[in-house]
Scaffold this motif. Structure first.
Motif, PDB file in Angstrom:
ATOM      1  N   PHE A 174       3.419   2.904   4.987  1.00 24.33           N
ATOM      2  CA  PHE A 174       3.368   2.848   3.836  1.00 24.33           C
ATOM      3  C   PHE A 174       4.549   2.968   2.871  1.00 24.33           C
ATOM      4  O   PHE A 174       5.847   3.584   3.622  1.00 24.33           O
ATOM      5  CB  PHE A 174       2.376   4.411   3.842  1.00 24.33           C
ATOM      6  CG  PHE A 174       1.005   3.799   3.919  1.00 24.33           C
ATOM      7  CD1 PHE A 174       0.178   3.237   2.825  1.00 24.33           C
ATOM      8  CD2 PHE A 174       0.905   4.384   5.358  1.00 24.33           C
ATOM      9  CE1 PHE A 174      -1.038   3.592   3.563  1.00 24.33           C
ATOM     10  CE2 PHE A 174      -0.600   3.647   5.435  1.00 24.33           C
ATOM     11  CZ  PHE A 174      -2.178   3.835   4.449  1.00 24.33           C
ATOM     12  N   LYS A 175       4.440   2.211   1.389  1.00 27.73           N
ATOM     13  CA  LYS A 175       5.958   1.779   0.788  1.00 27.73           C
ATOM     14  C   LYS A 175       6.297   2.890   0.484  1.00 27.73           C
ATOM     15  O   LYS A 175       7.481   3.892   0.494  1.00 27.73           O
ATOM     16  CB  LYS A 175       5.856   0.762   0.097  1.00 27.73           C
ATOM     17  CG  LYS A 175       6.531   0.494  -0.883  1.00 27.73           C
ATOM     18  CD  LYS A 175       7.905  -0.179  -0.326  1.00 27.73           C
ATOM     19  CE  LYS A 175       8.632  -1.229  -1.280  1.00 27.73           C
ATOM     20  NZ  LYS A 175       9.887  -1.878  -0.790  1.00 27.73           N
ATOM     21  N   ARG A 176       5.430   3.742  -0.362  1.00 26.86           N
ATOM     22  CA  ARG A 176       6.114   5.673  -0.972  1.00 26.86           C
ATOM     23  C   ARG A 176       4.910   6.093  -0.954  1.00 26.86           C
ATOM     24  O   ARG A 176       3.306   6.288  -0.965  1.00 26.86           O
ATOM     25  CB  ARG A 176       6.296   4.679  -2.449  1.00 26.86           C
ATOM     26  CG  ARG A 176       5.300   3.929  -3.430  1.00 26.86           C
ATOM     27  CD  ARG A 176       5.839   3.648  -4.327  1.00 26.86           C
ATOM     28  NE  ARG A 176       5.709   2.354  -5.469  1.00 26.86           N
ATOM     29  CZ  ARG A 176       6.713   1.574  -4.895  1.00 26.86           C
ATOM     30  NH1 ARG A 176       8.071   2.379  -5.330  1.00 26.86           N
ATOM     31  NH2 ARG A 176       6.803   0.699  -4.580  1.00 26.86           N
ATOM     32  N   PHE A 177       5.234   7.338  -0.975  1.00 25.85           N
ATOM     33  CA  PHE A 177       4.388   8.433  -1.374  1.00 25.85           C
ATOM     34  C   PHE A 177       4.157   9.537  -2.295  1.00 25.85           C
ATOM     35  O   PHE A 177       6.020   9.658  -2.398  1.00 25.85           O
ATOM     36  CB  PHE A 177       4.974   9.836  -0.281  1.00 25.85           C
ATOM     37  CG  PHE A 177       4.499  10.522   0.132  1.00 25.85           C
ATOM     38  CD1 PHE A 177       2.656  10.488   0.665  1.00 25.85           C
ATOM     39  CD2 PHE A 177       4.461  11.867  -0.719  1.00 25.85           C
ATOM     40  CE1 PHE A 177       2.623  11.539   1.164  1.00 25.85           C
ATOM     41  CE2 PHE A 177       3.883  13.235  -0.421  1.00 25.85           C
ATOM     42  CZ  PHE A 177       2.532  13.161   0.454  1.00 25.85           C
TER      43      PHE A 177
ATOM     44  N   PHE B 131       0.780  -1.252  -0.214  1.00 25.71           N
ATOM     45  CA  PHE B 131      -0.546  -0.003  -0.147  1.00 25.71           C
ATOM     46  C   PHE B 131       0.818   1.390  -0.041  1.00 25.71           C
ATOM     47  O   PHE B 131       2.202   1.421   0.774  1.00 25.71           O
ATOM     48  CB  PHE B 131      -0.580  -0.225   1.197  1.00 25.71           C
ATOM     49  CG  PHE B 131      -2.143  -0.945   1.096  1.00 25.71           C
ATOM     50  CD1 PHE B 131      -2.016  -2.674   0.827  1.00 25.71           C
ATOM     51  CD2 PHE B 131      -3.337  -0.308   0.919  1.00 25.71           C
ATOM     52  CE1 PHE B 131      -2.790  -2.789   0.511  1.00 25.71           C
ATOM     53  CE2 PHE B 131      -4.402  -0.645   1.016  1.00 25.71           C
ATOM     54  CZ  PHE B 131      -4.859  -2.507   0.712  1.00 25.71           C
ATOM     55  N   SER B 132       0.402   2.328  -0.852  1.00 31.83           N
ATOM     56  CA  SER B 132       1.170   3.655  -1.203  1.00 31.83           C
ATOM     57  C   SER B 132       0.244   4.634  -1.065  1.00 31.83           C
ATOM     58  O   SER B 132      -0.903   4.561  -0.904  1.00 31.83           O
ATOM     59  CB  SER B 132       2.332   3.199  -1.744  1.00 31.83           C
ATOM     60  OG  SER B 132       3.180   2.459  -1.999  1.00 31.83           O
TER      61      SER B 132
ATOM     62  N   ALA C 137      -3.328  -7.573   8.731  1.00 30.43           N
ATOM     63  CA  ALA C 137      -2.942  -8.867   7.318  1.00 30.43           C
ATOM     64  C   ALA C 137      -1.184  -9.207   7.168  1.00 30.43           C
ATOM     65  O   ALA C 137      -0.889  -9.809   6.885  1.00 30.43           O
ATOM     66  CB  ALA C 137      -3.423  -7.971   5.981  1.00 30.43           C
ATOM     67  N   LYS C 138      -0.656  -8.890   8.057  1.00 30.92           N
ATOM     68  CA  LYS C 138       1.240  -8.879   8.074  1.00 30.92           C
ATOM     69  C   LYS C 138       1.624  -8.519   7.010  1.00 30.92           C
ATOM     70  O   LYS C 138       2.798  -9.008   7.016  1.00 30.92           O
ATOM     71  CB  LYS C 138       0.884 -10.043   8.866  1.00 30.92           C
ATOM     72  CG  LYS C 138       0.710  -9.839  10.495  1.00 30.92           C
ATOM     73  CD  LYS C 138       1.105 -11.529  11.036  1.00 30.92           C
ATOM     74  CE  LYS C 138       0.890 -11.408  12.396  1.00 30.92           C
ATOM     75  NZ  LYS C 138       0.832 -12.982  13.270  1.00 30.92           N
ATOM     76  N   ASN C 139       0.762  -7.265   6.501  1.00 29.64           N
ATOM     77  CA  ASN C 139       1.797  -6.722   5.086  1.00 29.64           C
ATOM     78  C   ASN C 139       3.284  -6.768   5.534  1.00 29.64           C
ATOM     79  O   ASN C 139       3.895  -6.417   6.146  1.00 29.64           O
ATOM     80  CB  ASN C 139       1.447  -5.414   4.768  1.00 29.64           C
ATOM     81  CG  ASN C 139       1.233  -5.514   3.438  1.00 29.64           C
ATOM     82  OD1 ASN C 139       2.626  -5.180   2.881  1.00 29.64           O
ATOM     83  ND2 ASN C 139       0.701  -5.165   2.380  1.00 29.64           N
ATOM     84  N   PRO C 140       4.263  -7.728   4.575  1.00 33.35           N
ATOM     85  CA  PRO C 140       5.283  -7.739   4.631  1.00 33.35           C
ATOM     86  C   PRO C 140       5.864  -6.390   4.653  1.00 33.35           C
ATOM     87  O   PRO C 140       7.623  -6.192   5.369  1.00 33.35           O
ATOM     88  CB  PRO C 140       6.319  -8.062   3.461  1.00 33.35           C
ATOM     89  CG  PRO C 140       4.561  -7.941   2.053  1.00 33.35           C
ATOM     90  CD  PRO C 140       3.870  -8.152   3.479  1.00 33.35           C
ATOM     91  N   PHE C 141       5.670  -5.382   4.235  1.00 31.63           N
ATOM     92  CA  PHE C 141       6.562  -3.718   4.428  1.00 31.63           C
ATOM     93  C   PHE C 141       6.209  -3.172   5.293  1.00 31.63           C
ATOM     94  O   PHE C 141       6.799  -1.869   6.321  1.00 31.63           O
ATOM     95  CB  PHE C 141       6.453  -2.971   3.110  1.00 31.63           C
ATOM     96  CG  PHE C 141       4.872  -2.534   3.271  1.00 31.63           C
ATOM     97  CD1 PHE C 141       4.071  -2.763   2.369  1.00 31.63           C
ATOM     98  CD2 PHE C 141       4.645  -1.249   3.956  1.00 31.63           C
ATOM     99  CE1 PHE C 141       2.180  -2.044   2.468  1.00 31.63           C
ATOM    100  CE2 PHE C 141       3.685  -0.805   4.229  1.00 31.63           C
ATOM    101  CZ  PHE C 141       2.247  -1.114   3.136  1.00 31.63           C
ATOM    102  N   PHE C 142       5.104  -3.910   6.762  1.00 35.53           N
ATOM    103  CA  PHE C 142       4.772  -3.085   8.160  1.00 35.53           C
ATOM    104  C   PHE C 142       5.842  -4.004   9.035  1.00 35.53           C
ATOM    105  O   PHE C 142       5.248  -4.526   9.164  1.00 35.53           O
ATOM    106  CB  PHE C 142       3.360  -3.070   7.724  1.00 35.53           C
ATOM    107  CG  PHE C 142       3.191  -2.951   9.142  1.00 35.53           C
ATOM    108  CD1 PHE C 142       3.086  -2.926  10.484  1.00 35.53           C
ATOM    109  CD2 PHE C 142       2.316  -0.945   8.764  1.00 35.53           C
ATOM    110  CE1 PHE C 142       2.384  -1.632  11.699  1.00 35.53           C
ATOM    111  CE2 PHE C 142       1.644   0.172   9.528  1.00 35.53           C
ATOM    112  CZ  PHE C 142       1.844  -0.699  11.329  1.00 35.53           C
ATOM    113  N   ASP C 143       6.789  -2.892   9.406  1.00 35.93           N
ATOM    114  CA  ASP C 143       7.540  -3.386  10.312  1.00 35.93           C
ATOM    115  C   ASP C 143       6.768  -2.983  11.860  1.00 35.93           C
ATOM    116  O   ASP C 143       7.021  -1.498  12.256  1.00 35.93           O
ATOM    117  CB  ASP C 143       8.656  -3.411  10.138  1.00 35.93           C
ATOM    118  CG  ASP C 143       9.532  -4.213  11.324  1.00 35.93           C
ATOM    119  OD1 ASP C 143       9.326  -4.138  12.304  1.00 35.93           O
ATOM    120  OD2 ASP C 143      11.288  -4.013  10.876  1.00 35.93           O
TER     121      ASP C 143
END
Length: 348
Positions: A46-49, A13-14, A338-344
């Motif tokens: 979030f991954k990118r802006f 998600f971005s 959902a434990k999205n891989p980019f979310f830590d």
């Protein structure tokens, strides 16, 4: 619920920001809000802006896109910053290469270059931007390849070089609202982003064409697709629907060529639009996800399952800045659950 989460947990998600000016506020405040939003969504994982290029409109002040990207990058530390996109017909490929080479040199490993082939404005303004250049969207493929050449290390022996820019690994993304850029992105082996937040008609055909034509490149070994959608989240469905009336009024201004600052929400749109305008806006906003966390979770899960996109880029036209921040907070919970891989969680 398990099936829904499975779709979401495989998706990045971005955020896309148009840097909107709201009624009763100022351009400076719009810039401040954009930076605060970037800082908040960075915290949320979030991954990118990305910021999009638009010209000659009172409602969106992202015209000096590269300047704003530098401002946002300076005020953040890890979220990727990029253009969604730079409208390439408005610019010399060399200038774009130098500008993004500068950004990448200042903020290494954080810069994306999204490219569009539309002017991002009306035709008179487009002519003023291009001056004497006889440029048209049909020149877009050649301009993209020229950019790739300027960024390549092999260009070191050329008489014309992009410094900074040469030899830097700045990923290119082709943006589109039709099938033209989809096919080109596939053939060049680049990532592809579809503007389904305002032009939903060709989404599925464009994604299919992109995947069918994809050829591995130095940037991408396999297709990578993104879709931009409208997301307006609130604590209740009713509140989200109320907040969404600002975006509907914003769209109504586009139809009527009255692009004024974004207005506050209203209780009902029925007295503001006619049936034809209502139908047109509903078509434009087909891929809009409006509601509470649970409502949006269900809607987005279906969308992701149907499109198989790798990344969802959310744009939120919300009048109240705090409500806009809240909308992205709610959206981030879908990723966290959902434990999205980019979310830590350790980054918060």
């Amino acid at each position: 619920m398990k099936k829904e989460n499975t779709a979401i947990e495989k998706t990045t998600f971005s955020v896309l920001d148009l840097v909107p000016v709201t009624q009763g506020s100022t351009i400076k405040k719009a810039f401040e809000n954009s930076l605060e939003l970037a800082q908040r969504v960075e915290e949320l994982g979030f991954k990118r802006f990305w910021i999009s290029e638009h010209h000659n409109t009172e409602s969106i002040v992202s015209s000096a896109t590269v300047v704003l990207l530098g401002h946002i990058a300076q005020g953040t530390s890890k979220i990727r910053i990029g253009s969604g996109g730079i409208m390439l017909p408005n610019h010399s490929p060399l200038v774009v290469a130098e500008q993004f080479g500068t950004l990448e040199s200042l903020f290494p490993g954080r810069i994306d270059l999204g490219l569009g082939r539309a002017p991002g404005t009306d035709q008179k303004t487009a002519m003023a931007l291009r001056r004497s250049r006889q440029e048209s969207p049909q020149e877009f493929p050649k301009d993209v390849q020229q950019l790739q050449k300027y960024f390549s290390a092999e260009n070191v022996t050329s008489d014309v070089r992009a410094l900074p820019g040469e030899g830097l690994e700045i990923p290119l993304y082709l943006l589109g609202s039709s099938t033209f850029s989809a096919e080109l992105a596939g053939k060049l082996g680049l990532s592809y982003a579809f503007a389904s937040h305002f032009a939903p008609t060709h989404l599925h055909s464009a994604l299919n064409l992109y995947r069918q034509n994809f050829k591995a490149s130095g940037q991408q070994e396999k297709p990578y697709s993104m879709a931009c959608v409208n997301v307006i989240a609130a604590d209740t469905d009713e509140e989200a629907e109320r907040l969404a009336t600002s975006q509907k009024q914003f769209a109504l201004g586009i139809i009527r060529n009255q692009r004024k600052p974004m207005p506050p929400p209203v209780e009902s749109m029925e007295e503001l639009w006619n049936e034809g305008e209502k139908h047109t806006i509903q078509q434009m906003m087909h891929y809009s996800f409006i509601g509470s966390e649970e409502t949006i979770r269900k809607q987005l899960s279906v969308f992701i399952e149907e499109t198989k996109v790798d990344e969802v880029m959310a744009v939120s036209h919300i009048y109240d800045h705090e409500a806009r921040l809240r909308s992205y907070e709610i959206l981030s919970r879908l990723n966290k659950t959902a434990k999205n891989p980019f979310f830590d969680d350790s980054d918060l």
